[in-house]
Structure formats: C-alpha cells, structure tokens
Design a protein around this motif. Structure first.
Motif, PDB file in Angstrom:
ATOM      1  N   ALA A 207      37.751  54.473  50.965  1.00 28.90           N
ATOM      2  CA  ALA A 207      39.152  54.905  51.031  1.00 28.90           C
ATOM      3  C   ALA A 207      40.067  53.768  51.435  1.00 28.90           C
ATOM      4  O   ALA A 207      41.231  53.710  51.020  1.00 28.90           O
ATOM      5  CB  ALA A 207      39.289  56.065  52.024  1.00 28.90           C
ATOM      6  N   GLY A 208      39.563  52.839  52.244  1.00 29.92           N
ATOM      7  CA  GLY A 208      40.399  51.758  52.738  1.00 29.92           C
ATOM      8  C   GLY A 208      40.556  50.582  51.807  1.00 29.92           C
ATOM      9  O   GLY A 208      41.443  49.740  52.014  1.00 29.92           O
ATOM     10  N   GLN A 209      39.731  50.524  50.748  1.00 34.29           N
ATOM     11  CA  GLN A 209      39.750  49.354  49.862  1.00 34.29           C
ATOM     12  C   GLN A 209      41.125  49.091  49.259  1.00 34.29           C
ATOM     13  O   GLN A 209      41.553  47.937  49.141  1.00 34.29           O
ATOM     14  CB  GLN A 209      38.751  49.537  48.717  1.00 34.29           C
ATOM     15  N   ASP A 210      41.783  50.154  48.839  1.00 38.20           N
ATOM     16  CA  ASP A 210      43.063  50.014  48.145  1.00 38.20           C
ATOM     17  C   ASP A 210      44.247  50.427  49.006  1.00 38.20           C
ATOM     18  O   ASP A 210      45.370  50.537  48.512  1.00 38.20           O
ATOM     19  CB  ASP A 210      43.041  50.833  46.845  1.00 38.20           C
ATOM     20  N   ALA A 211      44.006  50.646  50.289  1.00 37.21           N
ATOM     21  CA  ALA A 211      45.093  50.970  51.212  1.00 37.21           C
ATOM     22  C   ALA A 211      45.601  49.686  51.866  1.00 37.21           C
ATOM     23  O   ALA A 211      44.970  48.640  51.799  1.00 37.21           O
ATOM     24  CB  ALA A 211      44.593  51.947  52.273  1.00 37.21           C
ATOM     25  N   SER A 212      46.740  49.784  52.502  1.00 38.35           N
ATOM     26  CA  SER A 212      47.214  48.643  53.288  1.00 38.35           C
ATOM     27  C   SER A 212      46.266  48.435  54.463  1.00 38.35           C
ATOM     28  O   SER A 212      45.533  49.347  54.858  1.00 38.35           O
ATOM     29  CB  SER A 212      48.624  48.915  53.816  1.00 38.35           C
TER      30      SER A 212
ATOM     31  N   GLN B 131      37.845  47.648  36.106  1.00 35.87           N
ATOM     32  CA  GLN B 131      38.389  47.826  37.454  1.00 35.87           C
ATOM     33  C   GLN B 131      37.379  47.503  38.549  1.00 35.87           C
ATOM     34  O   GLN B 131      37.673  46.750  39.489  1.00 35.87           O
ATOM     35  CB  GLN B 131      38.909  49.256  37.622  1.00 35.87           C
ATOM     36  N   ARG B 132      36.177  48.052  38.464  1.00 34.82           N
ATOM     37  CA  ARG B 132      35.179  47.783  39.498  1.00 34.82           C
ATOM     38  C   ARG B 132      34.698  46.329  39.443  1.00 34.82           C
ATOM     39  O   ARG B 132      34.445  45.718  40.477  1.00 34.82           O
ATOM     40  CB  ARG B 132      33.996  48.749  39.366  1.00 34.82           C
ATOM     41  N   LEU B 133      34.572  45.795  38.243  1.00 36.28           N
ATOM     42  CA  LEU B 133      34.126  44.403  38.130  1.00 36.28           C
ATOM     43  C   LEU B 133      35.138  43.460  38.761  1.00 36.28           C
ATOM     44  O   LEU B 133      34.775  42.539  39.497  1.00 36.28           O
ATOM     45  CB  LEU B 133      33.907  44.037  36.661  1.00 36.28           C
ATOM     46  N   THR B 134      36.415  43.689  38.510  1.00 38.22           N
ATOM     47  CA  THR B 134      37.456  42.841  39.097  1.00 38.22           C
ATOM     48  C   THR B 134      37.444  42.922  40.614  1.00 38.22           C
ATOM     49  O   THR B 134      37.586  41.909  41.304  1.00 38.22           O
ATOM     50  CB  THR B 134      38.843  43.239  38.558  1.00 38.22           C
ATOM     51  N   ARG B 135      37.256  44.112  41.138  1.00 39.51           N
ATOM     52  CA  ARG B 135      37.215  44.267  42.589  1.00 39.51           C
ATOM     53  C   ARG B 135      35.984  43.596  43.196  1.00 39.51           C
ATOM     54  O   ARG B 135      35.997  43.174  44.356  1.00 39.51           O
ATOM     55  CB  ARG B 135      37.259  45.751  42.960  1.00 39.51           C
ATOM     56  N   ALA B 136      34.911  43.493  42.406  1.00 39.90           N
ATOM     57  CA  ALA B 136      33.680  42.891  42.917  1.00 39.90           C
ATOM     58  C   ALA B 136      33.703  41.369  42.844  1.00 39.90           C
ATOM     59  O   ALA B 136      33.294  40.695  43.793  1.00 39.90           O
ATOM     60  CB  ALA B 136      32.482  43.415  42.135  1.00 39.90           C
ATOM     61  N   VAL B 137      34.189  40.814  41.732  1.00 39.05           N
ATOM     62  CA  VAL B 137      34.029  39.367  41.520  1.00 39.05           C
ATOM     63  C   VAL B 137      35.350  38.617  41.389  1.00 39.05           C
ATOM     64  O   VAL B 137      35.351  37.388  41.312  1.00 39.05           O
ATOM     65  CB  VAL B 137      33.157  39.086  40.274  1.00 39.05           C
ATOM     66  N   GLY B 138      36.487  39.344  41.346  1.00 38.26           N
ATOM     67  CA  GLY B 138      37.779  38.687  41.199  1.00 38.26           C
ATOM     68  C   GLY B 138      38.217  38.588  39.750  1.00 38.26           C
ATOM     69  O   GLY B 138      37.419  38.735  38.816  1.00 38.26           O
ATOM     70  N   LYS B 139      39.498  38.309  39.560  1.00 42.09           N
ATOM     71  CA  LYS B 139      40.112  38.314  38.225  1.00 42.09           C
ATOM     72  C   LYS B 139      39.460  37.329  37.260  1.00 42.09           C
ATOM     73  O   LYS B 139      39.143  37.673  36.118  1.00 42.09           O
ATOM     74  CB  LYS B 139      41.597  37.997  38.354  1.00 42.09           C
TER      75      LYS B 139
END
Length: 256
Positions: A212-217, A143-151
């Motif tokens: 908190a805002g990373q995964d919010a709209s 999860q953290r890796l995907t958020r850092a570098v993309g799918k």
C-alpha cells in the motif's frame, strides 16, 4: 490433466506447480483460472501461511498461449476478464514466493512479478517478448517491471523483447536471490519454511503496508506503517514473541 498441482511440503506451506510441460507451462485460460482459484482458497486457509509457486526445470512459464490469442477480437478479449484472475493472485494476503527455473517469458514473467519474493536460477530466463508478435504486455509487465528495475532497464527489455538471465535479473533487482539452478526450489521452500514460523499477523501487516505504501507519499506510507506497528501490540503473537525472547526460548505463534 490438472494444469496446476497443489502440494503441502511442510506444515503451513503450500506449493503450486504449473503443469503443462508439453507447452513449456504456457499460461492458457485454464492455468489462469486454476491459479486464481488456488490463490483465493489458500489466502483464506488458516492452515497455510506461505505459498510457493513454480514450474519445472525447463520453464516456470514460457508466456501466454499464443494459440489461445491469435484470432481473438478485442471485445472477446475484454469479455474474458483475465484481469480478474490476475487480481486474485495480486490480492492474496499470504506471502507468495516464486521459484524460477528456465523460461519466465511474457505472461510468465508477469506472473513471477506478482510474487513477493523471487528465487531465480542462475540460468533462468526473464523476458517480455510481446512486442515481437505485435502486441505489448497486458498483465502488469510495463508497470511492475518498471517499479522493479527502473525506467531505462524496463524500456530496453520491453522494446527489444530480449531476455535477461537469472544472474542479470538479480543484478537488476528483478530477483530477490539467485542460486544454482538445481537449488532453486529447495531455497524457495527453505525461505517459505522460515517465514511460516514467523507471526502470521505481523507477516500479513508487513505485506499489506509495503504494497500500500509503494505508491503513496512518504508521509502517508509512514503513517500506514506506524498504525500497523501499533495494531500488532493487540496481538497474542506479540505477547508470545516478546515473552519468549525474555525467557530465551523459541516462540510458538498461532496467528492471533
């Protein structure tokens, strides 16, 4: 031996060193417990404003201790509640900087990704090699890796288990800054010292709102930001900072 050493190199700055050189700083249960305990205590300590975590020149942490896992059953693994130890690090309200030399593999890479800022040596090595021993990351690696570098970069690392260098990590977005290997800790401490001189309440709000805002709209995240911005005008540090700017002097922040 103390598996995690606590040092205070400067005022308001704490340094945590993983100290299992005989095992390339592999993360056994004791390392996790001590790291979680330190993070919880330092997070509550008003005399600490920034935390740096590191290993040694050979390894930040070369993964989880396989000997500690090889014969464990699923129920026993669940009952260890290791996720609660990781949560203590993720929930630390203070800025956390990872200074990475050598191996940051498996759980070591996951620990690095719990930081807010990552300073990597050019020849550091980042990897999620769990697939090579029949499992997958279990402490945020997918999860953290995907958020850092993309799918697509994450899939490549996770499914092959192949490492990337510190230089490559910087290019991918897995490191904030890449420096020569011998300068990693000094640079991390320099950044920590800079942040420690900033207003602590504003720093805390920046970290809280960003995470908190990373995964919010976008609308919800902008609302969080706006309210935190407004709240800071109730702080003594805001008054001090703006008064010092007008008077052309250095401010003194007290975290109030």
């Amino acid at each position: 031996m103390t598996e995690v050493l606590l040092e205070k190199p400067f005022d308001f700055v704490a340094l945590l060193r993983i100290n299992r050189p005989e095992a390339k700083n592999a993360l056994n249960g004791e390392v996790r417990r001590q790291m979680a305990g330190h993070m919880a205590a330092l997070g509550d300590d008003p005399a600490v404003r920034v935390i740096v975590m590191t290993g040694n020149q050979e390894a930040f942490a070369a993964g989880a201790d396989i000997k500690d896992m090889a014969e464990v059953g699923a129920i026993e693994l669940m009952q260890r509640n290791n996720h609660l130890l990781w949560r203590a690090i993720a929930n630390c309200p203070k800025p956390v900087i990872a200074a990475v030399n050598g191996y940051a593999w498996g759980g070591g890479c996951e620990l690095v990704m719990h930081a807010d800022i990552i300073v990597a040596g050019e020849n550091a090595s980042f990897s999620q090699p769990e697939v090579k021993v029949g499992i997958m990351p279990g402490a945020g690696g997918t999860q953290r890796l995907t958020r850092a570098v993309g799918k697509f970069k994450a899939m490549l690392m996770l499914m092959t288990g192949q490492p990337v260098s510190g230089t490559e990590a910087g290019q991918m977005g897995l490191a904030s800054l890449v420096v020569p290997d011998g300068e990693v800790l000094d640079k991390a401490l320099e950044i920590a010292r800079t942040i420690s001189r900033m207003p602590p309440v504003a720093i805390a709000q920046i970290k809280e709102v960003l995470l908190a805002g990373q995964d919010a709209s976008l609308d919800a995240a902008l609302l969080l930001e706006r309210k935190a911005f407004q709240l800071l005008f109730a702080s003594a540090d805001q008054k001090e900072g703006m008064k010092a700017f007008i008077e052309k002097r250095k401010p003194t922040y007290e975290g109030k």
